[in-house]
Design an enzyme around this catalytic site. Structure first.
Site, mmCIF file in Angstrom:
data_model
loop_
_atom_site.group_PDB
_atom_site.id
_atom_site.type_symbol
_atom_site.label_atom_id
_atom_site.label_comp_id
_atom_site.label_asym_id
_atom_site.label_seq_id
_atom_site.Cartn_x
_atom_site.Cartn_y
_atom_site.Cartn_z
ATOM 1 N N ASN A 9 10.306 10.049 49.781
ATOM 2 C CA ASN A 9 9.450 9.074 50.480
ATOM 3 C C ASN A 9 8.603 8.426 49.563
ATOM 4 O O ASN A 9 7.419 8.958 49.304
ATOM 5 C CB ASN A 9 9.468 9.238 51.755
ATOM 6 C CG ASN A 9 8.663 8.348 52.615
ATOM 7 O OD1 ASN A 9 8.555 6.979 52.097
ATOM 8 N ND2 ASN A 9 8.561 8.406 53.841
ATOM 9 N N ARG A 88 14.005 7.083 50.862
ATOM 10 C CA ARG A 88 13.838 6.295 51.894
ATOM 11 C C ARG A 88 13.575 4.832 51.549
ATOM 12 O O ARG A 88 12.934 4.708 50.507
ATOM 13 C CB ARG A 88 12.500 6.648 52.785
ATOM 14 C CG ARG A 88 12.154 5.723 53.804
ATOM 15 C CD ARG A 88 10.872 6.292 54.532
ATOM 16 N NE ARG A 88 11.103 5.498 55.796
ATOM 17 C CZ ARG A 88 9.954 5.295 56.624
ATOM 18 N NH1 ARG A 88 8.702 5.942 56.129
ATOM 19 N NH2 ARG A 88 9.816 4.791 57.721
ATOM 20 N N HIS A 177 12.221 2.007 61.652
ATOM 21 C CA HIS A 177 12.172 3.452 61.957
ATOM 22 C C HIS A 177 13.542 3.640 62.720
ATOM 23 O O HIS A 177 13.775 4.578 63.426
ATOM 24 C CB HIS A 177 11.263 3.474 63.169
ATOM 25 C CG HIS A 177 9.680 3.283 62.985
ATOM 26 N ND1 HIS A 177 8.790 2.815 63.893
ATOM 27 C CD2 HIS A 177 8.991 3.894 61.929
ATOM 28 C CE1 HIS A 177 7.464 2.806 63.617
ATOM 29 N NE2 HIS A 177 7.661 3.379 62.288
ATOM 30 N N ARG A 238 -2.159 -2.038 63.274
ATOM 31 C CA ARG A 238 -1.238 -3.443 63.318
ATOM 32 C C ARG A 238 -1.492 -3.918 64.571
ATOM 33 O O ARG A 238 -1.351 -3.043 65.914
ATOM 34 C CB ARG A 238 0.244 -3.048 63.124
ATOM 35 C CG ARG A 238 0.239 -3.134 61.710
ATOM 36 C CD ARG A 238 1.596 -2.703 61.361
ATOM 37 N NE ARG A 238 1.850 -1.319 60.728
ATOM 38 C CZ ARG A 238 2.914 -0.602 60.597
ATOM 39 N NH1 ARG A 238 4.098 -1.073 61.032
ATOM 40 N NH2 ARG A 238 2.967 0.758 60.034
ATOM 41 N N GLU A 382 12.631 12.646 60.396
ATOM 42 C CA GLU A 382 12.948 11.544 59.657
ATOM 43 C C GLU A 382 13.765 12.256 58.326
ATOM 44 O O GLU A 382 14.695 11.887 57.823
ATOM 45 C CB GLU A 382 12.137 10.578 59.333
ATOM 46 C CG GLU A 382 11.832 9.935 60.656
ATOM 47 C CD GLU A 382 10.817 8.910 60.382
ATOM 48 O OE1 GLU A 382 9.540 9.337 60.553
ATOM 49 O OE2 GLU A 382 11.118 7.679 60.116
#
Ligand code: AMP
Length: 396
Positions: A9, A88, A177, A238, A382
């Protein structure tokens, strides 16, 4: 047969990695390179519970991966046993609806998608190119954050703007996601001992980034993140949803540039922006308990937005079998789960308060036995999901 997969990742200045044996789902190694390109680059490589640290400046992702290879040579396990590398890739745009084996054509398409994910796709491409030249003898697979949401119906992914502009610039809801939403929703069906395609469910991925999905019989039909990962829920830094007129207003009244507004909404908003402090939910909880009014408002805004989305997805799905909380906040913060479920109790969300308070790393049911909606906590993974997807692609 052991089937170790290296999962990578790559961020703009970091590389996270794990080696996972998909056969028994064990983690053989994990590590993190931080501050790539800065004088104080560091690598932490963990095997068998022991973390080894290497401090060495690396200029770019290629050198960072060479450092990772050295860490494997020094501390194990042998990288030569790895059967594939899973990368990823955040934004697959409309080109990638599923994980794909990487070749030159895939890299070119990923580069074309960079304007849609300027913070995420360029470092992922740098990582892919570096890994392919460092580990040339194994297949490399890209796993997309957007892929699980390729099934969204047009009425869910279409923004009501000039259709020609939307088409020309590929403006639509993509969702992110996805690897987590898919993994968690599949685990939910297993836990309920029901076929995946018979379960209607909502998954709340509440981490530093946060998103929610509506899944009808194993098919994603709506999600809260959009063209970019900025839309939807309130997050650590965010804003999530704001009036789209905000940009024009701030530009006119505050003289802010597009870049400044983008930074405001991505980095100086959410929990951090509302409290003028940390984005971490543990800090938020401490401040709320201490009677801090800004923290209380931030918490209330967060819950209000989440409850609004759940209500909307309940209506879209026409009722659900299960709702699941996952990621850092969803897995660990029982107060958030309680606040959400208390508001939704009239709609059939009956929380077992005692079960909700138990801390655990295991998937678990936290609803009362007679709750019309099953309420679950399922830790996301993940990396394991990416390793599984990678194996599927190379075995096909
Ligand atoms: P993630 O992005 O999934 O790693 O989640 C990060 C978020 O999880 C941060 O906001 C953390 O504060 C939050 N988190 C982690 N542990 C806890 C905890 N024990 N209680 C509340 N929030 C937590």
């Amino acid at each position: 047969m052991p089937t170790p997969i290296l999962v990578l990742n790559c961020g703009s200045s970091s590389i996270k990695y794990q080696v996972i044996d998909v056969e028994d789902e064990s983690r053989l190694a994990s590590g993190l390179v931080q501050k790539i390109g800065l004088p104080d680059t560091s690598l932490e490589h963990t095997v068998d519970g022991t973390t080894n640290r290497m401090d060495q400046m690396v200029a770019d992702h290629k050198q960072a991966l060479e450092l990772v290879v050295r860490a494997f040579e020094m501390y194990g396990p042998a990288l030569s046993d790895v059967v594939a590398v899973g990368h990823r890739a955040v934004h697959g745009g409309q080109s990638f609806r599923a994980p794909v084996r990487i070749d030159d054509d895939v890299i070119e398409k990923l580069s074309e998608l960079s304007p849609l994910a300027p913070l995420h796709n360029p470092p992922a491409i740098a990582g892919i190119e570096a890994a392919m030249s460092t580990l040339p003898d194994v297949p490399h697979v890209a796993v997309f954050d957007t892929a699980f949401f390729a099934t969204l119906p047009a009425e869910a992914y279409t923004y009501a703007i000039d259709a020609e502009i939307a088409k020309k610039y590929a403006v639509r809801k993509y969702g992110f996601h996805g690897t987590s939403h898919k993994y968690v929703s599949e685990r939910v069906a297993e836990l309920l001992e029901r076929p995946y395609d018979e379960v209607d469910q909502i998954v709340c991925h509440l981490g530093n980034g946060a998103s929610i999905s509506a899944i009808r019989g194993g098919v994603a039909v709506d999600t809260s993140m959009g063209l970019t990962p900025l839309q939807g829920l309130v997050m650590g830094t965010r804003s999530g949803d704001v009036d789209p007129g905000l940009h024009a207003y701030l530009s006119r009244e505050a003289g802010m540039s597009v870049g400044e507004i983008d930074r405001l909404l991505n980095s100086r908003s959410g929990i951090a922006g509302l409290t003028g402090g940390s984005s971490d939910f543990r800090d938020l909880g401490t401040r709320v308990e201490a009677g801090d009014s800004a923290a209380k408002l931030a918490y209330d805004v967060y819950i209000h937005r989440l409850v609004s989305y759940i209500g909307s997805y309940l209506a879209i799905l026409g009722g659900i079998d299960a709702i699941t909380f996952t990621a850092g906040v969803g897995e660990n913060d029982d107060a958030v789960r309680e606040s959400v479920c208390d508001r939704l109790a009239p709609l059939g969300f009956l929380l077992d308060d005692e079960a909700n308070r138990i801390r655990s790393k295991e998937p678990r049911r936290i609803s009362q036995p007679d709750s019309p909606v099953q309420i679950l906590v399922v830790p996301t993974n993940e990396e394991l999901a990416m390793a599984r997807e990678t194996l599927k692609v190379i075995s096909a």
